[in-house]
Design a protein around this motif. Structure first.
Motif, PDB file in Angstrom:
ATOM      1  N   THR A 268      -1.554  -4.979   8.400  1.00 28.24           N
ATOM      2  CA  THR A 268      -0.482  -5.955   8.628  1.00 28.24           C
ATOM      3  C   THR A 268      -0.258  -6.785   7.360  1.00 28.24           C
ATOM      4  O   THR A 268       0.871  -7.109   7.013  1.00 28.24           O
ATOM      5  CB  THR A 268      -0.799  -6.891   9.823  1.00 28.24           C
ATOM      6  N   ALA A 269      -1.369  -7.081   6.670  1.00 20.97           N
ATOM      7  CA  ALA A 269      -1.262  -7.822   5.401  1.00 20.97           C
ATOM      8  C   ALA A 269      -0.493  -6.980   4.377  1.00 20.97           C
ATOM      9  O   ALA A 269       0.364  -7.492   3.655  1.00 20.97           O
ATOM     10  CB  ALA A 269      -2.655  -8.173   4.884  1.00 20.97           C
ATOM     11  N   TYR A 270      -0.801  -5.695   4.338  1.00 19.10           N
ATOM     12  CA  TYR A 270      -0.081  -4.782   3.437  1.00 19.10           C
ATOM     13  C   TYR A 270       1.413  -4.837   3.716  1.00 19.10           C
ATOM     14  O   TYR A 270       2.225  -4.983   2.808  1.00 19.10           O
ATOM     15  CB  TYR A 270      -0.554  -3.336   3.662  1.00 19.10           C
TER      16      TYR A 270
ATOM     17  N   GLU B 283       4.202  -6.189   1.173  1.00 14.17           N
ATOM     18  CA  GLU B 283       5.188  -5.224   0.658  1.00 14.17           C
ATOM     19  C   GLU B 283       6.591  -5.816   0.796  1.00 14.17           C
ATOM     20  O   GLU B 283       7.439  -5.630  -0.066  1.00 14.17           O
ATOM     21  CB  GLU B 283       5.118  -3.905   1.443  1.00 14.17           C
ATOM     22  N   GLN B 284       6.819  -6.518   1.905  1.00  8.08           N
ATOM     23  CA  GLN B 284       8.150  -7.091   2.132  1.00  8.08           C
ATOM     24  C   GLN B 284       8.314  -8.451   1.451  1.00  8.08           C
ATOM     25  O   GLN B 284       9.435  -8.893   1.225  1.00  8.08           O
ATOM     26  CB  GLN B 284       8.428  -7.233   3.641  1.00  8.08           C
TER      27      GLN B 284
ATOM     28  N   LEU C  36      -1.191 -14.284   0.404  1.00  8.63           N
ATOM     29  CA  LEU C  36      -1.790 -14.415   1.731  1.00  8.63           C
ATOM     30  C   LEU C  36      -3.128 -15.110   1.578  1.00  8.63           C
ATOM     31  O   LEU C  36      -3.966 -14.691   0.766  1.00  8.63           O
ATOM     32  CB  LEU C  36      -2.029 -13.046   2.360  1.00  8.63           C
ATOM     33  N   TYR C  37      -3.310 -16.170   2.339  1.00  8.47           N
ATOM     34  CA  TYR C  37      -4.556 -16.931   2.338  1.00  8.47           C
ATOM     35  C   TYR C  37      -5.335 -16.574   3.602  1.00  8.47           C
ATOM     36  O   TYR C  37      -4.765 -16.589   4.695  1.00  8.47           O
ATOM     37  CB  TYR C  37      -4.225 -18.432   2.310  1.00  8.47           C
TER      38      TYR C  37
ATOM     39  N   THR D 124      -7.267  -3.186  -4.950  1.00 12.10           N
ATOM     40  CA  THR D 124      -6.808  -3.723  -6.242  1.00 12.10           C
ATOM     41  C   THR D 124      -5.843  -2.782  -6.964  1.00 12.10           C
ATOM     42  O   THR D 124      -5.245  -3.166  -7.964  1.00 12.10           O
ATOM     43  CB  THR D 124      -8.005  -4.056  -7.171  1.00 12.10           C
ATOM     44  N   ALA D 125      -5.709  -1.571  -6.468  1.00 10.38           N
ATOM     45  CA  ALA D 125      -4.697  -0.685  -7.052  1.00 10.38           C
ATOM     46  C   ALA D 125      -3.302  -1.249  -6.782  1.00 10.38           C
ATOM     47  O   ALA D 125      -2.390  -1.087  -7.597  1.00 10.38           O
ATOM     48  CB  ALA D 125      -4.827   0.717  -6.466  1.00 10.38           C
ATOM     49  N   ASP D 126      -3.152  -1.928  -5.654  1.00 11.94           N
ATOM     50  CA  ASP D 126      -1.834  -2.447  -5.264  1.00 11.94           C
ATOM     51  C   ASP D 126      -1.765  -3.966  -5.215  1.00 11.94           C
ATOM     52  O   ASP D 126      -0.666  -4.526  -5.189  1.00 11.94           O
ATOM     53  CB  ASP D 126      -1.464  -1.921  -3.866  1.00 11.94           C
TER      54      ASP D 126
END
Lengths: 150, 53
Positions: A78-80, A84-85, A91-92, A116-118
């Protein structure tokens, strides 16, 4: 991500997600809620927990449904989606207990290369934010989408 | 020709509407105390250290 995840229901703004944990203890509704730290803030708090009978999130409930990795992977997904959007946003996240902060730290550590790649990952330690390092104890975490060239 | 409803899609949309309503109606003051606490803690950390460079 390579871990199993639950299917999530999300709002159009990707600021709230719900899914069901399923395991030996039964089926439990979980919710992730992303709330800005202030009006117009680029930093969003990630709140997560079981949805209690009054419809609110309970972040101290203990489900013991033998699916903590799947639940954690689902929350991470969900964080991803959110980042992404919202690539300019941070995000904390912090745990509701020391044990949960440690669980999140282990989750990040075990998937650090992939994350860490993204994303840029920071930990709060000694009154400052620093790039996340394995083995260090942090009070909270900040994650931001890595932008090209950084 | 009969209109056939895809019930799983109807339920999915209904769930989405409910969530959206929850979100729309939630103000900081109405958030659960633990979320307020985390927001306040996060604000404090940002105020102390700023955002990472």
């Amino acid at each position: 991500m390579r871990h199993d995840q639950y299917a999530v229901e999300e709002t159009a703004s990707l600021s709230e997600f719900e899914f069901y944990s399923e395991g030996p203890k039964g089926k439990f509704k979980k919710r992730v809620k992303l709330v800005p730290l202030g009006e117009g803030s680029l930093v969003y708090n990630l709140a997560f927990g079981d949805v209690s009978s009054n419809g609110e999130i309970d972040d101290l409930s203990v489900t013991n449904n033998n699916d903590s990795q799947k639940v954690l992977a689902t929350v991470a997904s969900t964080a991803y989606k959110f980042l992404e959007q919202h690539p300019d946003c941070y995000l904390y996240a912090t745990g509701s207990t020391r044990a949960r902060i440690r669980l999140y730290r282990m989750g990040i550590t075990n998937n650090l290369a992939e994350i860490t790649a993204d994303f840029l990952v920071y930990g709060f330690c000694g009154n400052e934010w620093e790039a996340f390092e394995r083995g260090k104890e942090y009070e909270a975490f900040l994650v931001k989408k890595r932008t090209f060239g950084i | 020709m009969k209109l056939r409803l895809n019930m799983s899609e109807v339920k999915r949309q209904a769930g989405r509407i409910k969530i959206n309503k929850d979100l729309k109606d939630t103000k900081y003051e109405d958030l659960p105390q633990f979320i307020k606490d985390k927001i306040d803690k996060g604000r404090k950390m940002i105020a102390i250290a700023g955002l990472p460079k």
